[in-house]
Motif scaffolding. Sequence first.
Motif, short mmCIF file in Angstrom:
data_model
loop_
_atom_site.label_atom_id
_atom_site.label_comp_id
_atom_site.label_asym_id
_atom_site.label_seq_id
_atom_site.Cartn_x
_atom_site.Cartn_y
_atom_site.Cartn_z
N UNK A 1 0.83 -1.21 0.00
CA UNK A 1 0.00 0.00 0.00
C UNK A 1 0.86 1.26 0.00
N UNK A 2 2.12 1.15 0.50
CA UNK A 2 3.01 2.32 0.46
C UNK A 2 3.32 2.72 -0.98
N UNK A 3 3.28 1.74 -1.89
CA UNK A 3 3.49 2.05 -3.31
C UNK A 3 2.37 2.94 -3.82
N UNK A 4 1.14 2.62 -3.42
CA UNK A 4 -0.01 3.43 -3.85
C UNK A 4 0.08 4.83 -3.25
N UNK A 5 0.39 4.92 -1.96
CA UNK A 5 0.46 6.23 -1.32
C UNK A 5 1.62 7.07 -1.85
N UNK B 1 -2.82 10.15 -3.21
CA UNK B 1 -3.13 10.48 -1.81
C UNK B 1 -4.41 9.82 -1.31
N UNK B 2 -5.23 9.29 -2.23
CA UNK B 2 -6.49 8.69 -1.80
C UNK B 2 -6.99 7.70 -2.85
N UNK C 1 -8.79 5.98 -8.49
CA UNK C 1 -9.89 5.63 -9.36
C UNK C 1 -10.03 6.60 -10.53
N UNK C 2 -9.86 7.88 -10.27
CA UNK C 2 -9.97 8.87 -11.34
C UNK C 2 -8.90 8.64 -12.40
N UNK C 3 -7.67 8.41 -11.97
CA UNK C 3 -6.59 8.18 -12.93
C UNK C 3 -6.80 6.87 -13.68
N UNK C 4 -7.28 5.86 -12.96
CA UNK C 4 -7.54 4.56 -13.60
C UNK C 4 -8.63 4.70 -14.66
N UNK D 1 -12.07 16.19 -5.30
CA UNK D 1 -12.32 15.21 -6.35
C UNK D 1 -13.29 15.78 -7.38
N UNK D 2 -14.29 16.51 -6.90
CA UNK D 2 -15.25 17.12 -7.81
C UNK D 2 -14.57 18.06 -8.80
N UNK D 3 -13.61 18.86 -8.32
CA UNK D 3 -12.88 19.76 -9.21
C UNK D 3 -12.01 18.98 -10.19
N UNK D 4 -11.34 17.95 -9.66
CA UNK D 4 -10.49 17.13 -10.54
C UNK D 4 -11.31 16.40 -11.59
N UNK D 5 -12.48 15.89 -11.17
CA UNK D 5 -13.38 15.18 -12.08
C UNK D 5 -13.82 16.11 -13.21
#
Length: 216
Positions: free
Chosen positions: A61-65, A69-70, A75-78, A140-144
Amino acid sequence: MDVQKSAHAPSPTAERSRPDVTRRSQRSRQAIYEAALALVAEVGYPKTTIEGIAARAGVGKQTIYRWWSSKADVLLEAFLDLSEQAARAAGEDTHAIPDTGDLAADLKAVLRATVDELRDPRYEAPYRALAAEGVVNEQLGRDFLTKLLEPSLQLYVDRLRAAQEAGHVRPEADPRIALELFVAPLAQRWLQRSGPLSHAYTDTLVDYALHGLAPR
C-alpha cells in the motif's frame, strides 16, 4: 587496451540483467488501475479501500500512497487511463469531434458512442462512483470536472464553433450553452436512471437541440 576503462565499464551481461525500473513501475501502476476498477465494480466505492486495491494488485500500500493520496485519486486516474486505451483501440481521435460537414450526423455519432460507453459495465461503476463522490468530495469534484468533463465538453464547443463558421449554426449562439441542450439531458437520465439510454434517444436530443420544437 585501456585497462582502467575496461575495469569500470559494465559488462553486456550486467547491462541486460539490470532491472528496468520504469517498466516495472508501469506494470505496477497498470495493476493498480485494474484492481481499483475491478473492486469498485464488485463491492462498490464505499467498500473499496487502498488496502484492498494493494492486495488485489499485488503491491504494497506504500506504493499506492507514493503515487496517490487517496482511493478517489487512484480511481480517477484509472478511469482516465481506461477511457484513453479504449479510444486508441477504437481508432478514435480524442482531441476532436469528427467534422464531416454534417453537424447533426457528427453529434449523433459521438452521442451514440457515449451511450455505448455509459452502458458498458467496465465504465458504468467507476463513472458513477466518481460522479457521486465528487458531489461530497470538493477536491475530487474539481479534478473530475477539469480532467474528465471539461476536455470532453470543449470538443463540443470546438465542433459547434466550426459549424458557426460554416454557417450551420446562428453566429450569436453561445456554443457552451448550446451543448447543454443535448449533453445535460443525457447525463441527467443516466445519473437518475430515469429512462432508457438508446441511440434513438440521443438522436432525438440532437434533432430537438438543432431544430427546436416549432413547426418547420
